[in-house]
Design a protein around this motif. Structure first.
Motif, PDB file in Angstrom:
ATOM      1  N   HIS A 156     -16.305 -18.337 -78.842  1.00  0.00           N
ATOM      2  CA  HIS A 156     -16.070 -19.749 -79.166  1.00  0.00           C
ATOM      3  C   HIS A 156     -14.910 -20.301 -78.334  1.00  0.00           C
ATOM      4  O   HIS A 156     -14.999 -21.401 -77.764  1.00  0.00           O
ATOM      5  CB  HIS A 156     -15.757 -19.875 -80.656  1.00  0.00           C
ATOM      6  CG  HIS A 156     -15.533 -21.273 -81.128  1.00  0.00           C
ATOM      7  ND1 HIS A 156     -14.272 -21.830 -81.226  1.00  0.00           N
ATOM      8  CD2 HIS A 156     -16.404 -22.241 -81.507  1.00  0.00           C
ATOM      9  CE1 HIS A 156     -14.378 -23.071 -81.666  1.00  0.00           C
ATOM     10  NE2 HIS A 156     -15.651 -23.359 -81.849  1.00  0.00           N
TER      11      HIS A 156
ATOM     12  N   LYS B 177     -15.064 -23.317 -75.542  1.00  0.00           N
ATOM     13  CA  LYS B 177     -14.214 -24.513 -75.643  1.00  0.00           C
ATOM     14  C   LYS B 177     -13.363 -24.700 -74.397  1.00  0.00           C
ATOM     15  O   LYS B 177     -13.086 -25.827 -73.987  1.00  0.00           O
ATOM     16  CB  LYS B 177     -13.303 -24.418 -76.873  1.00  0.00           C
ATOM     17  CG  LYS B 177     -13.977 -24.657 -78.197  1.00  0.00           C
ATOM     18  CD  LYS B 177     -12.968 -25.032 -79.265  1.00  0.00           C
ATOM     19  CE  LYS B 177     -11.812 -24.066 -79.326  1.00  0.00           C
ATOM     20  NZ  LYS B 177     -10.802 -24.446 -80.345  1.00  0.00           N
TER      21      LYS B 177
ATOM     22  N   GLU C 165     -20.936 -20.678 -85.698  1.00  0.00           N
ATOM     23  CA  GLU C 165     -19.749 -21.291 -85.095  1.00  0.00           C
ATOM     24  C   GLU C 165     -19.913 -21.561 -83.608  1.00  0.00           C
ATOM     25  O   GLU C 165     -19.100 -22.255 -83.002  1.00  0.00           O
ATOM     26  CB  GLU C 165     -18.498 -20.442 -85.347  1.00  0.00           C
ATOM     27  CG  GLU C 165     -18.627 -18.996 -84.952  1.00  0.00           C
ATOM     28  CD  GLU C 165     -18.991 -18.090 -86.101  1.00  0.00           C
ATOM     29  OE1 GLU C 165     -18.181 -17.207 -86.443  1.00  0.00           O
ATOM     30  OE2 GLU C 165     -20.085 -18.265 -86.664  1.00  0.00           O
ATOM     31  N   LEU C 166     -20.991 -21.031 -83.027  1.00  0.00           N
ATOM     32  CA  LEU C 166     -21.243 -21.268 -81.601  1.00  0.00           C
ATOM     33  C   LEU C 166     -22.258 -22.384 -81.379  1.00  0.00           C
ATOM     34  O   LEU C 166     -22.495 -22.790 -80.241  1.00  0.00           O
ATOM     35  CB  LEU C 166     -21.742 -19.983 -80.921  1.00  0.00           C
ATOM     36  CG  LEU C 166     -20.818 -18.763 -81.022  1.00  0.00           C
ATOM     37  CD1 LEU C 166     -21.417 -17.594 -80.257  1.00  0.00           C
ATOM     38  CD2 LEU C 166     -19.429 -19.088 -80.508  1.00  0.00           C
TER      39      LEU C 166
END
Length: 265
Positions: A38, A42, A61-62
């Protein structure tokens, strides 16, 4: 794309990245776990591909992060076990191309705060110092010769993603530090014989904090480049601090002076 066999040629290439010689040869490294992947996404790291457990799917979360045109590859648990070095492998890993930070740009930063590592051999210590430098708002980290490999899986895990947040430069301190000093930096290190404490020192200007090997300290040749020496005062009975902890104390004192003194006056 789905790959289930741990004997697949591409899987063998991934697994080789657990060894430094193959990371150096291919200029790539591997990161493991949803958090690190992640952070890499970002930070727009140069990701070649992301492999995830095909039975569990892409971690939530990805989802929704712009990943460009990189490959997302479903893999079996056997592939994940082969390509990771943790006891309980996480269900996702990524292959990333190395990106070198430019030392010249770090020299251009006014009143820079930099932590310099001389022969720190424990990957956990190197990763912890990078993480602390990031937390304290330092402008960069320098890894001198003899330090643990930046791309060692244990180093990367210890950074908790801070590897992607700031420039980390590897090089010869006998070349790097003189250039920094010519640009106005003062090289400061710790010494049990120092007369001043880290709480008396002025970190407001360009400060390059130098820390040395866990057992031997700063090497003799690099020590000659030190401008100021400090001691971290201790009230208890411990003889010394771990190099990662000592680095954190110095970095956070520099942060306090630079960003919090006025608010306390």
């Amino acid at each position: 794309m789905v790959i289930t066999s741990p004997h697949n040629a591409r899987v063998k290439e991934w697994a080789q990245l657990l060894e430094k010689k193959h990371r150096d040869k291919t200029n790539k490294y591997l990161i493991e776990g949803a958090h690190l992947v992640h952070e890499a996404l970002k930070s727009k790291a140069d990701i070649e591909c992301i492999a995830y457990d095909v039975d569990k799917g892409i971690p939530s979360e990805l989802m929704g992060i712009d990943s460009g045109d990189m490959d997302w590859i479903g893999v079996s648990e056997a592939v994940i076990v082969k390509c990771t070095d943790t006891v309980t492998p996480q269900p996702v890993f990524a292959i990333i191309r190395k990106q070198s930070a430019e030392f010249s740009k770090l020299l251009e930063v006014e009143h820079s705060l930099v932590i310099v590592l001389d022969g720190i051999q424990d990957p956990g210590n190197v990763g912890t110092i990078i993480r602390s430098a990031d937390a304290a708002g330092a402008d960069g980290v320098i890894l001198g010769r003899g330090c643990a490999d930046l791309y060692n899986p244990k180093t990367i895990r210890s950074t908790m993603g801070s590897l992607f947040h700031m420039p980390v430069i590897e090089g010869d301190l006998l070349d790097i530090l003189p250039q920094a000093k010519q640009g106005g930096a003062r090289v400061v290190s710790t010494s049990l014989q120092a007369s001043s404490t880290c709480y008396e020192y002025d970190f407001a200007n360009t400060s390059w904090i130098l820390v040395g090997n866990e057992a031997k300290g700063v090497s003799a040749s690099v020590q000659k480049l030190v401008d100021d020496t400090l001691i971290i005062p201790m009230r208890g009975q411990a003889e010394s601090l771990n190099v990662g902890m000592a680095s954190s104390v110095l970095l956070f004192e520099a942060m306090r002076q630079r960003h919090f003194c006025n608010s306390l006056e």
